[in-house]
Design a protein around this motif. Structure first.
Motif, PDB file in Angstrom:
ATOM      1  N   PRO A  70      -1.454  43.018   9.987  1.00 53.42           N
ATOM      2  CA  PRO A  70      -1.453  43.410  11.400  1.00 53.42           C
ATOM      3  C   PRO A  70      -1.284  42.204  12.330  1.00 53.42           C
ATOM      4  O   PRO A  70      -1.965  41.186  12.172  1.00 53.42           O
ATOM      5  CB  PRO A  70      -2.828  44.065  11.578  1.00 53.42           C
ATOM      6  N   ALA A  71      -0.367  42.324  13.265  1.00 46.84           N
ATOM      7  CA  ALA A  71      -0.049  41.192  14.154  1.00 46.84           C
ATOM      8  C   ALA A  71      -1.224  40.801  15.037  1.00 46.84           C
ATOM      9  O   ALA A  71      -1.314  39.656  15.489  1.00 46.84           O
ATOM     10  CB  ALA A  71       1.163  41.549  15.016  1.00 46.84           C
ATOM     11  N   SER A  72      -2.135  41.737  15.288  1.00 48.06           N
ATOM     12  CA  SER A  72      -3.273  41.457  16.162  1.00 48.06           C
ATOM     13  C   SER A  72      -4.486  40.922  15.417  1.00 48.06           C
ATOM     14  O   SER A  72      -5.509  40.602  16.036  1.00 48.06           O
ATOM     15  CB  SER A  72      -3.670  42.728  16.909  1.00 48.06           C
ATOM     16  N   LEU A  73      -4.391  40.799  14.090  1.00 49.12           N
ATOM     17  CA  LEU A  73      -5.540  40.386  13.285  1.00 49.12           C
ATOM     18  C   LEU A  73      -6.003  38.986  13.669  1.00 49.12           C
ATOM     19  O   LEU A  73      -5.192  38.074  13.874  1.00 49.12           O
ATOM     20  CB  LEU A  73      -5.166  40.418  11.804  1.00 49.12           C
ATOM     21  N   ALA A  74      -7.303  38.795  13.743  1.00 47.34           N
ATOM     22  CA  ALA A  74      -7.871  37.488  14.062  1.00 47.34           C
ATOM     23  C   ALA A  74      -7.529  36.469  12.983  1.00 47.34           C
ATOM     24  O   ALA A  74      -7.487  36.790  11.790  1.00 47.34           O
ATOM     25  CB  ALA A  74      -9.383  37.601  14.205  1.00 47.34           C
ATOM     26  N   ALA A  75      -7.271  35.249  13.389  1.00 49.46           N
ATOM     27  CA  ALA A  75      -7.005  34.173  12.444  1.00 49.46           C
ATOM     28  C   ALA A  75      -8.239  33.918  11.580  1.00 49.46           C
ATOM     29  O   ALA A  75      -9.377  34.178  11.990  1.00 49.46           O
ATOM     30  CB  ALA A  75      -6.613  32.907  13.192  1.00 49.46           C
ATOM     31  N   GLY A  76      -8.007  33.414  10.377  1.00 55.38           N
ATOM     32  CA  GLY A  76      -9.112  33.090   9.484  1.00 55.38           C
ATOM     33  C   GLY A  76      -8.711  33.242   8.033  1.00 55.38           C
ATOM     34  O   GLY A  76      -7.541  33.462   7.716  1.00 55.38           O
ATOM     35  N   GLU A  77      -9.696  33.130   7.153  1.00 54.93           N
ATOM     36  CA  GLU A  77      -9.448  33.253   5.721  1.00 54.93           C
ATOM     37  C   GLU A  77      -9.757  34.685   5.256  1.00 54.93           C
ATOM     38  O   GLU A  77     -10.799  35.249   5.617  1.00 54.93           O
ATOM     39  CB  GLU A  77     -10.282  32.244   4.934  1.00 54.93           C
ATOM     40  N   TYR A  78      -8.846  35.225   4.454  1.00 57.26           N
ATOM     41  CA  TYR A  78      -8.944  36.614   4.008  1.00 57.26           C
ATOM     42  C   TYR A  78      -8.577  36.727   2.529  1.00 57.26           C
ATOM     43  O   TYR A  78      -7.783  35.926   2.001  1.00 57.26           O
ATOM     44  CB  TYR A  78      -7.975  37.510   4.783  1.00 57.26           C
ATOM     45  N   LEU A  79      -9.116  37.752   1.892  1.00 56.40           N
ATOM     46  CA  LEU A  79      -8.586  38.225   0.628  1.00 56.40           C
ATOM     47  C   LEU A  79      -7.692  39.420   0.916  1.00 56.40           C
ATOM     48  O   LEU A  79      -7.984  40.219   1.813  1.00 56.40           O
ATOM     49  CB  LEU A  79      -9.697  38.650  -0.329  1.00 56.40           C
TER      50      LEU A  79
ATOM     51  N   VAL B 263      -5.346  60.046   0.671  1.00 56.97           N
ATOM     52  CA  VAL B 263      -5.578  58.808  -0.072  1.00 56.97           C
ATOM     53  C   VAL B 263      -7.048  58.413   0.069  1.00 56.97           C
ATOM     54  O   VAL B 263      -7.605  58.462   1.166  1.00 56.97           O
ATOM     55  CB  VAL B 263      -4.657  57.687   0.447  1.00 56.97           C
ATOM     56  N   PRO B 264      -7.703  58.012  -1.029  1.00 56.89           N
ATOM     57  CA  PRO B 264      -9.117  57.629  -0.946  1.00 56.89           C
ATOM     58  C   PRO B 264      -9.335  56.444  -0.011  1.00 56.89           C
ATOM     59  O   PRO B 264      -8.425  55.643   0.244  1.00 56.89           O
ATOM     60  CB  PRO B 264      -9.462  57.246  -2.387  1.00 56.89           C
ATOM     61  N   GLY B 265     -10.566  56.343   0.480  1.00 56.49           N
ATOM     62  CA  GLY B 265     -10.931  55.206   1.318  1.00 56.49           C
ATOM     63  C   GLY B 265     -10.821  55.504   2.800  1.00 56.49           C
ATOM     64  O   GLY B 265     -10.520  56.633   3.215  1.00 56.49           O
ATOM     65  N   PRO B 266     -11.048  54.493   3.633  1.00 58.46           N
ATOM     66  CA  PRO B 266     -11.014  54.672   5.083  1.00 58.46           C
ATOM     67  C   PRO B 266      -9.586  54.836   5.596  1.00 58.46           C
ATOM     68  O   PRO B 266      -8.627  54.629   4.843  1.00 58.46           O
ATOM     69  CB  PRO B 266     -11.641  53.369   5.590  1.00 58.46           C
ATOM     70  N   PRO B 267      -9.427  55.191   6.875  1.00 59.12           N
ATOM     71  CA  PRO B 267      -8.081  55.236   7.424  1.00 59.12           C
ATOM     72  C   PRO B 267      -7.461  53.845   7.509  1.00 59.12           C
ATOM     73  O   PRO B 267      -8.170  52.836   7.484  1.00 59.12           O
ATOM     74  CB  PRO B 267      -8.304  55.832   8.832  1.00 59.12           C
ATOM     75  N   VAL B 268      -6.144  53.806   7.587  1.00 59.54           N
ATOM     76  CA  VAL B 268      -5.446  52.539   7.750  1.00 59.54           C
ATOM     77  C   VAL B 268      -5.746  51.949   9.130  1.00 59.54           C
ATOM     78  O   VAL B 268      -5.668  52.652  10.143  1.00 59.54           O
ATOM     79  CB  VAL B 268      -3.926  52.736   7.563  1.00 59.54           C
ATOM     80  N   TRP B 269      -6.093  50.667   9.149  1.00 64.76           N
ATOM     81  CA  TRP B 269      -6.284  49.962  10.419  1.00 64.76           C
ATOM     82  C   TRP B 269      -4.952  49.383  10.862  1.00 64.76           C
ATOM     83  O   TRP B 269      -4.346  48.577  10.160  1.00 64.76           O
ATOM     84  CB  TRP B 269      -7.310  48.852  10.272  1.00 64.76           C
ATOM     85  N   ASN B 270      -4.474  49.815  12.024  1.00 63.58           N
ATOM     86  CA  ASN B 270      -3.158  49.381  12.496  1.00 63.58           C
ATOM     87  C   ASN B 270      -3.222  48.217  13.478  1.00 63.58           C
ATOM     88  O   ASN B 270      -2.227  47.867  14.118  1.00 63.58           O
ATOM     89  CB  ASN B 270      -2.390  50.555  13.111  1.00 63.58           C
ATOM     90  N   GLY B 271      -4.409  47.654  13.627  1.00 67.05           N
ATOM     91  CA  GLY B 271      -4.534  46.487  14.496  1.00 67.05           C
ATOM     92  C   GLY B 271      -5.042  46.786  15.890  1.00 67.05           C
ATOM     93  O   GLY B 271      -5.169  45.867  16.716  1.00 67.05           O
ATOM     94  N   GLN B 272      -5.345  48.057  16.154  1.00 66.58           N
ATOM     95  CA  GLN B 272      -5.791  48.428  17.495  1.00 66.58           C
ATOM     96  C   GLN B 272      -7.311  48.276  17.642  1.00 66.58           C
ATOM     97  O   GLN B 272      -8.034  48.344  16.675  1.00 66.58           O
ATOM     98  CB  GLN B 272      -5.405  49.882  17.782  1.00 66.58           C
TER      99      GLN B 272
END
Length: 243
Positions: free
Chosen positions: A156-165, A234-243
């Motif tokens: 997601p283009a709006s995702l905060a910078a940082g370290e992720y898996l 699909v199992p799990g939470p909804p997709v986060w689109n960056g909003q």
């Protein structure tokens, strides 16, 4: 003779296995992934180590987050990627055409190399479930992987910078009420972005985020009812689109 027998046995084991991620292409640059059938000595990659192409059969397995004990590897690396870039995971092989393909990410509290994947909060950035048709004969996300051995998603283009898996998961549902999970993870350092993070309704823990009684997991796609079913959650939470 003994060494030849060992080599043949290893090749047979690999041939019977189902598949795993072995490389990543991130914003046009390809990174080698973990090679589970090679010696771990000397392997240095952005992917977390894992032991085989075989499935995880329980949603409560301690290995469920990244197909390992949750730890990074001795030669662990991270790939730097800008928010909004695409990432393509490449599988060694794949054999199942029924089931969803899913991609998650999780923010590491400091460095990902020091983070245990079982303790992180995961959010979904991509899912392809039943794309068309009915449950037994329709087009599925894992069927697309069968054709190309790849899954491409976008950070997601709006995702905060940082370290992720980042966690790529294939769920095979071709055996009635016997789901097979294939997760693997890699480490990313995200740059740029819009400083946003997903709210609580988008976050899950692994293990813990799925239930064995979920009808999308405990499923028989060959039942009489399934032949007339053209939707799948699909199992799990909804997709986060960056909003």
């Amino acid at each position: 003779m003994k060494s030849l027998t060992f080599v043949v046995a290893a090749l047979v084991t690999r041939a019977l296995a189902h598949g795993g991620v072995v490389s990543y292409t991130i914003d046009g640059t390809t990174y080698a992934g973990w090679q589970p059938y090679n010696s771990p000595t000397g392997q240095s990659t952005i992917e977390r180590p894992y032991s085989s192409y075989d499935p995880i059969l329980s949603v409560s397995a301690a290995t469920f987050s990244c197909n390992n004990n949750g730890a990074s590897g001795a030669g662990q690396k991270s790939a730097t990627v800008r928010a909004g870039a695409s990432i393509t995971a490449k599988w060694s092989q794949w054999t199942h055409a029924q089931g969803p393909s899913i991609v998650y990410m999780a923010k590491c509290p400091s460095t990902c190399t020091s983070a245990n994947s079982n303790s992180l909060s995961w959010f979904k950035i991509y899912e392809h479930g039943l794309l068309s048709g009915n449950l037994p004969n329709g087009a599925w996300g894992t069927g697309e992987v069968l054709k190309t051995l790849t899954v491409t998603s976008t950070i997601p283009a709006s995702l905060a910078a940082g370290e992720y898996l980042i966690r790529h998961e294939l769920l095979a549902v071709h055996q009635a009420n016997t789901p097979q999970f294939y997760p693997e993870c890699a480490q990313l350092i995200v740059t740029g972005g819009g400083g946003k993070t997903p709210a609580g309704q988008y976050l899950v823990k692994f293990p813990g985020g799925y239930s064995a009684s979920d009808p999308s997991i405990n499923i028989n796609i060959y039942s009489a009812e399934a032949a007339n079913t053209t939707t799948y959650k699909v199992p799990g939470p909804p997709v986060w689109n960056g909003q």
